[in-house]
Design a protein around this motif. Sequence first.
Motif, PDB file in Angstrom:
ATOM      1  N   ASP A   1      -4.846  12.690   1.122  1.00  9.81           N
ATOM      2  CA  ASP A   1      -4.718  14.035   0.555  1.00  9.81           C
ATOM      3  C   ASP A   1      -4.848  14.001  -0.965  1.00  9.81           C
ATOM      4  OD1 ASP A   1      -2.383  12.784  -0.139  1.00  9.81           O
ATOM      5  OD2 ASP A   1      -1.048  14.210   0.849  1.00  9.81           O
ATOM      6  N   GLN A   2      -5.403  12.886  -1.476  1.00  7.97           N
ATOM      7  CA  GLN A   2      -5.664  12.662  -2.907  1.00  7.97           C
ATOM      8  C   GLN A   2      -4.408  12.322  -3.708  1.00  7.97           C
ATOM      9  OE1 GLN A   2      -8.917  12.482  -3.788  1.00  7.97           O
ATOM     10  NE2 GLN A   2      -9.192  12.858  -1.606  1.00  7.97           N
ATOM     11  N   ARG A   3      -3.239  12.209  -3.062  1.00  5.56           N
ATOM     12  CA  ARG A   3      -2.045  11.768  -3.783  1.00  5.56           C
ATOM     13  C   ARG A   3      -2.174  10.293  -4.147  1.00  5.56           C
ATOM     14  NH1 ARG A   3       3.038  11.830  -0.794  1.00  5.56           N
ATOM     15  NH2 ARG A   3       1.722  11.624   1.065  1.00  5.56           N
ATOM     16  N   LYS A   4      -1.515   9.907  -5.246  1.00  2.00           N
ATOM     17  CA  LYS A   4      -1.430   8.517  -5.656  1.00  2.00           C
ATOM     18  C   LYS A   4       0.049   8.160  -5.812  1.00  2.00           C
ATOM     19  CE  LYS A   4      -5.820   8.595  -8.175  1.00  2.00           C
ATOM     20  NZ  LYS A   4      -6.464   8.364  -9.500  1.00  2.00           N
ATOM     21  N   ILE A   5       0.486   7.144  -5.089  1.00  2.00           N
ATOM     22  CA  ILE A   5       1.891   6.745  -5.109  1.00  2.00           C
ATOM     23  C   ILE A   5       2.000   5.371  -5.762  1.00  2.00           C
ATOM     24  CG2 ILE A   5       3.893   6.176  -3.687  1.00  2.00           C
ATOM     25  CD1 ILE A   5       2.642   8.045  -1.527  1.00  2.00           C
ATOM     26  N   THR A   6       2.825   5.274  -6.801  1.00  2.00           N
ATOM     27  CA  THR A   6       3.040   3.996  -7.467  1.00  2.00           C
ATOM     28  C   THR A   6       4.248   3.304  -6.850  1.00  2.00           C
ATOM     29  OG1 THR A   6       2.130   4.814  -9.551  1.00  2.00           O
ATOM     30  CG2 THR A   6       3.489   2.839  -9.654  1.00  2.00           C
ATOM     31  N   ALA A   7       4.034   2.090  -6.350  1.00  2.00           N
ATOM     32  CA  ALA A   7       5.093   1.342  -5.670  1.00  2.00           C
ATOM     33  C   ALA A   7       5.338   0.024  -6.388  1.00  2.00           C
ATOM     34  CB  ALA A   7       4.710   1.077  -4.223  1.00  2.00           C
ATOM     35  N   TYR A   8       6.602  -0.402  -6.397  1.00  2.00           N
ATOM     36  CA  TYR A   8       6.972  -1.667  -7.024  1.00  2.00           C
ATOM     37  C   TYR A   8       6.768  -2.784  -6.003  1.00  2.00           C
ATOM     38  CZ  TYR A   8       9.689  -5.108  -9.651  1.00  2.00           C
ATOM     39  OH  TYR A   8      10.082  -6.228 -10.329  1.00  2.00           O
ATOM     40  N   LEU A   9       5.524  -3.201  -5.855  1.00  2.00           N
ATOM     41  CA  LEU A   9       5.155  -4.226  -4.885  1.00  2.00           C
ATOM     42  C   LEU A   9       3.913  -4.960  -5.371  1.00  2.00           C
ATOM     43  CD1 LEU A   9       5.484  -2.436  -1.419  1.00  2.00           C
ATOM     44  CD2 LEU A   9       6.646  -4.537  -2.055  1.00  2.00           C
ATOM     45  N   LYS A  10       3.854  -6.258  -5.101  1.00  2.00           N
ATOM     46  CA  LYS A  10       2.641  -7.006  -5.377  1.00  2.00           C
ATOM     47  C   LYS A  10       1.661  -6.825  -4.230  1.00  2.00           C
ATOM     48  CE  LYS A  10       4.693 -10.574  -8.314  1.00  2.00           C
ATOM     49  NZ  LYS A  10       4.892 -12.018  -8.526  1.00  2.00           N
ATOM     50  N   LEU A  11       0.373  -6.921  -4.552  1.00  2.00           N
ATOM     51  CA  LEU A  11      -0.660  -6.680  -3.545  1.00  2.00           C
ATOM     52  C   LEU A  11      -0.577  -7.683  -2.404  1.00  2.00           C
ATOM     53  CD1 LEU A  11      -2.726  -4.386  -3.659  1.00  2.00           C
ATOM     54  CD2 LEU A  11      -4.471  -6.071  -4.227  1.00  2.00           C
TER      55      LEU A  11
ATOM     56  N   ILE B   1      -3.046   6.208   4.394  1.00  2.30           N
ATOM     57  CA  ILE B   1      -3.441   5.399   3.237  1.00  2.30           C
ATOM     58  C   ILE B   1      -4.922   5.068   3.338  1.00  2.30           C
ATOM     59  CG2 ILE B   1      -3.090   3.217   2.008  1.00  2.30           C
ATOM     60  CD1 ILE B   1      -0.252   3.139   3.173  1.00  2.30           C
ATOM     61  N   THR B   2      -5.680   5.351   2.276  1.00  4.51           N
ATOM     62  CA  THR B   2      -7.118   5.036   2.282  1.00  4.51           C
ATOM     63  C   THR B   2      -7.393   3.669   1.652  1.00  4.51           C
ATOM     64  OG1 THR B   2      -7.420   6.278   0.213  1.00  4.51           O
ATOM     65  CG2 THR B   2      -7.816   7.452   2.279  1.00  4.51           C
ATOM     66  N   TYR B   3      -6.769   3.429   0.509  1.00  6.34           N
ATOM     67  CA  TYR B   3      -6.857   2.094  -0.090  1.00  6.34           C
ATOM     68  C   TYR B   3      -5.720   1.913  -1.077  1.00  6.34           C
ATOM     69  CZ  TYR B   3      -9.003   3.993  -4.415  1.00  6.34           C
ATOM     70  OH  TYR B   3      -9.256   4.675  -5.590  1.00  6.34           O
ATOM     71  N   ILE B   4      -5.509   0.654  -1.500  1.00 10.90           N
ATOM     72  CA  ILE B   4      -4.415   0.313  -2.407  1.00 10.90           C
ATOM     73  C   ILE B   4      -4.976  -0.528  -3.542  1.00 10.90           C
ATOM     74  CG2 ILE B   4      -2.150  -0.766  -2.626  1.00 10.90           C
ATOM     75  CD1 ILE B   4      -1.890  -0.461   0.448  1.00 10.90           C
TER      76      ILE B   4
ATOM     77  N   LYS C   1       9.077   6.954   2.221  1.00  5.54           N
ATOM     78  CA  LYS C   1       8.483   6.714   3.534  1.00  5.54           C
ATOM     79  C   LYS C   1       7.034   7.187   3.507  1.00  5.54           C
ATOM     80  CE  LYS C   1       9.014   7.945   8.431  1.00  5.54           C
ATOM     81  NZ  LYS C   1       9.793   8.758   9.392  1.00  5.54           N
ATOM     82  N   ILE C   2       6.123   6.302   3.932  1.00  7.75           N
ATOM     83  CA  ILE C   2       4.693   6.603   3.901  1.00  7.75           C
ATOM     84  C   ILE C   2       4.094   6.376   5.278  1.00  7.75           C
ATOM     85  CG2 ILE C   2       2.458   5.991   2.895  1.00  7.75           C
ATOM     86  CD1 ILE C   2       3.900   5.040   0.429  1.00  7.75           C
TER      87      ILE C   2
END
Length: 245
Positions: A164-174, A148-151, A142-143
Amino acid sequence: MIDCIIIDDEQHAIDLLKEHISQVHFLRLVGSQTNPIKGLAMIGDLKPGLVFLDVQMPNLTGIEILKLISNDCHVIMTTAYKEYALDGFEHAVVDYLLKPIPFLRFLKAVNRLWTIQNNVRPVNDQDHYVFVKTEQKGKLLKIDSRRITYIEGQGNYATIHMNDQRKITAYLKLKELADHLSSMGFVRIHKSFIISLSHLTAVEGNMVRIVDEAQPITIGEAYRKEFFEMINAKLLSMPPNNAPD
């Protein structure tokens, strides 16, 4: 999926709508017609869920077609003339788009129909989170979309950058993310980047600055026209002749 057709006597207007439709995952173009009489027959034959209908056409106008078709068919009207909007809304059309139609304005109109079709509540202050599939099988994260700043897109995966400088890798197309987040203040500016407008700090030529990011992001050529139309709509300019207030 919403099947749609286009009726417009100008081929270049049809071509632009075809391009817009191809970028929206829940729309499927099933036909187009420059002859309004043949277009009316096409509506009866294909029974689309949505018709993009030009107002000013020879022999049979869009308003006349609107009076003849079933209420089961939703209509988005298109025209170069603002004065025809009232006639369209009197017949309960979904929206009214003024030519030439920017993609972001088009997306707002079709998202409105998607909301109606699926009984989705409009986004409000409490409805600001999304769930994404992560690299870990069976795990959904859950986000808070406001953080979110950018993807950044990377094939079938996307890296979601948080404030907060975290990077989350998600299984999704842009493309899937762009369609879903467009109503939450996000815009695609490059084939590899979606940005949050609330975290956009500056536009410098063909680049944008995102809060707390050292490197700017380039605006892709294919996205520049719609992006700058949106920016210019918000631009505050000096009164003529630099006249004081």
